[in-house]
Design an enzyme around this catalytic site. Structure first.
Site, PDB file in Angstrom:
ATOM      1  NE  ARG A 260      -3.571  -2.227   2.719  1.00 54.44           N
ATOM      2  CZ  ARG A 260      -4.318  -2.482   3.781  1.00 54.44           C
ATOM      3  NH1 ARG A 260      -4.380  -1.620   4.770  1.00 54.44           N
ATOM      4  NH2 ARG A 260      -5.003  -3.597   3.873  1.00 54.44           N
ATOM      5  NE  ARG A 275      -0.283   5.371   9.370  1.00 53.19           N
ATOM      6  CZ  ARG A 275      -1.554   5.006   9.492  1.00 53.19           C
ATOM      7  NH1 ARG A 275      -2.209   4.559   8.444  1.00 53.19           N
ATOM      8  NH2 ARG A 275      -2.177   5.084  10.647  1.00 53.19           N
ATOM      9  CD  GLU A 347      -6.713  -0.940  11.903  1.00 49.39           C
ATOM     10  OE1 GLU A 347      -6.822  -1.773  10.998  1.00 49.39           O
ATOM     11  OE2 GLU A 347      -6.677   0.296  11.708  1.00 49.39           O
ATOM     12  CB  SER A 350     -10.258  -3.798  10.196  1.00 53.23           C
ATOM     13  OG  SER A 350      -9.862  -2.586  10.762  1.00 53.23           O
ATOM     14  NE  ARG A 389      -0.311  -1.332  11.823  1.00 48.75           N
ATOM     15  CZ  ARG A 389      -1.171  -0.331  11.760  1.00 48.75           C
ATOM     16  NH1 ARG A 389      -2.254  -0.344  12.531  1.00 48.75           N
ATOM     17  NH2 ARG A 389      -0.966   0.680  10.946  1.00 48.75           N
TER      18      ARG A 389
END
Length: 429
Positions: A260, A275, A347, A350, A389
């Site tokens: 991404r 990130r 986070e 999800s 993460r």
């Protein structure tokens, strides 16, 4: 993709949910194109009926020996008008479909209304954050001191927002992937090794295109995109198919690298692994009947939580409000892991029910066993979980004052018996 008929018949409800999602979607423009499309279709249908009647009359006149010149001229004019209208119809439908592909999904009635992440209610909390007798360091400091993370060399190899994992850091990543896949397969998921490059139709099927094109990596000379998550190929496995009801539900899991651009996040989490442009993830996808999808969402979320429970990482689950929910979701739970260096939850997964939003884009349906018209399936997806993460959460939560990091018991077998990562000069226990 939203059902256009539902939008047309429930216009005020559509306006309401778009407001709740803080969406600037041009609903009036969509309705305008839809009305024009229906006007054109009605006019074309009327003209074709007149042309058919005219053709019948031309035949009768010829059989009677009459000259149908004027009538034939009228028929040619009708044909020309039909051609003009059909050309306009094609353009209108292209605009209409383009808008529909950009219209966000409708939130489920249980989703709390709110403007942003500050309005997300906490559903549950698991585990107690560790009380350190020293000031915990951020993962990048611990990782670099241990020689298991390198950021400067990654920048030289690529650019910012990349990381190199070395030695036991790379081994820990591999151990986490295998641990997660084994856990999910034990819980009924079928492991899949999908392509990491997919075509435009596949990206469109799950909603990445056209809306998120700027966040994706595309191959310059091919109709291929690097996947942002294994959700894309897994959910599209049955694109264009009609499944039998007896086949449902389908559970899939896969490890893939994910890519991404993080185009909208510059200035956020610039240090470390939170990130980055390339990361590893184990994904969970479910395909099921509509009446089962919210029970399946709870089970999917529990599957993702089981990873963190098994590792002993404190976390909480929040329900995303309307203003914070993703484009394609009807309802989403975020799982947030505790990061000691930040003193907050961040986070790590999800889990979403997209209802039939993706199924309409992919044209994935099932045939009820009692007969009747095929119905759209419901699709669900969730991170099970983000490997990078999870790795950084382990480094931060299990760090020691001497700079070493304990390995959670569940991972020791996958680490070849290594129970602690210590500086290279000290050896590893």
């Amino acid at each position: 993709m939203m059902d256009l008929r539902w939008v047309r018949d429930n216009l005020e409800e559509a306006r309401s949910y778009l407001r709740a999602r803080n969406s600037d979607f041009p609903l009036d423009q969509l309705i305008s194109f839809d009305e024009r499309r229906r006007q054109i279709l009605a006019e074309v249908e009327d003209l074709k009926a007149k042309r058919n009647e005219g053709s019948r009359r031309v035949g009768e006149m010829k059989r009677r020996g009459e000259e149908p010149k004027d009538l034939m001229e009228e028929m040619r004019a009708i044909g020309d008008r039909i051609s003009v209208l059909e050309s306009e119809l094609s353009a209108v439908e292209q605009e209409l479909n383009g808008l529909l592909l950009r219209m966000p999904n409708r939130p489920h009635e249980s989703v709390p209304v709110g403007k942003d992440e500050t309005c997300n209610p906490v559903v549950r909390v698991w585990g107690e954050p560790r009380q350190f007798d020293f000031t915990p360091k951020p993962h990048w400091e611990v990782g670099e001191a241990l020689g298991i993370m390198e950021f400067e060399r990654a920048v030289r190899l690529a650019e910012s927002r990349f990381v190199i994992l070395r030695g036991l850091g790379a081994r820990l990543e591999r151990a986490l992937i295998q641990y997660m896949l084994d856990l999910h397969c034990e819980n009924g998921y079928t492991e899949v090794s999908p392509p990491f490059l997919v075509n435009t139709d596949t990206m469109t099927g799950t909603g990445q295109l056209p809306k998120f094109a700027e966040d994706l990596y595309r191959c310059a000379n091919d109709d291929l995109w690097l996947i942002p998550t294994a959700e894309v190929p897994l959910t599209n496995l049955h694109r264009g198919e009609i499944l039998e009801e007896e086949q449902l539900p389908l559970y899939y899991t896969a490890y893939t690298p994910c890519f991404r651009r993080e185009a909208g996040s510059y200035g956020r989490d610039v240090k470390g692994m939170l990130r980055v442009h390339q990361f590893s993830k184990v994904e969970l996808v479910k395909i099921c009947k509509p009446e089962d999808s919210y029970d399946e969402l709870e089970k999917l979320t529990a599957s993702a939580e089981s990873v963190l429970k098994g590792l002993g990482l404190p976390y909480r689950v929040v329900c995303l409000c309307t203003g914070d929910m993703g484009f394609g979701a009807s309802k989403t739970y975020d799982i947030e892991v505790w990061l000691p260096s930040q003193g907050c939850y961040r986070e790590i997964s999800s889990c979403s029910n997209c209802e039939d939003f993706q199924a309409r884009r992919m044209n994935t349906r099932y045939r009820p066993k009692g007969g009747g018209k095929p119905r759209f399936v419901h699709t669900l997806n969730g991170s099970g979980i983000a490997v990078g993460r999870c790795l950084l959460a382990i480094v931060e939560n299990f760090q020691r004052q001497d700079g070493s990091v304990d390995i959670p018991d569940a991972l020791v077998p996958y680490m070849g018996g290594v129970k602690r990562i210590v500086p290279v000069c000290s050896g590893n226990a």
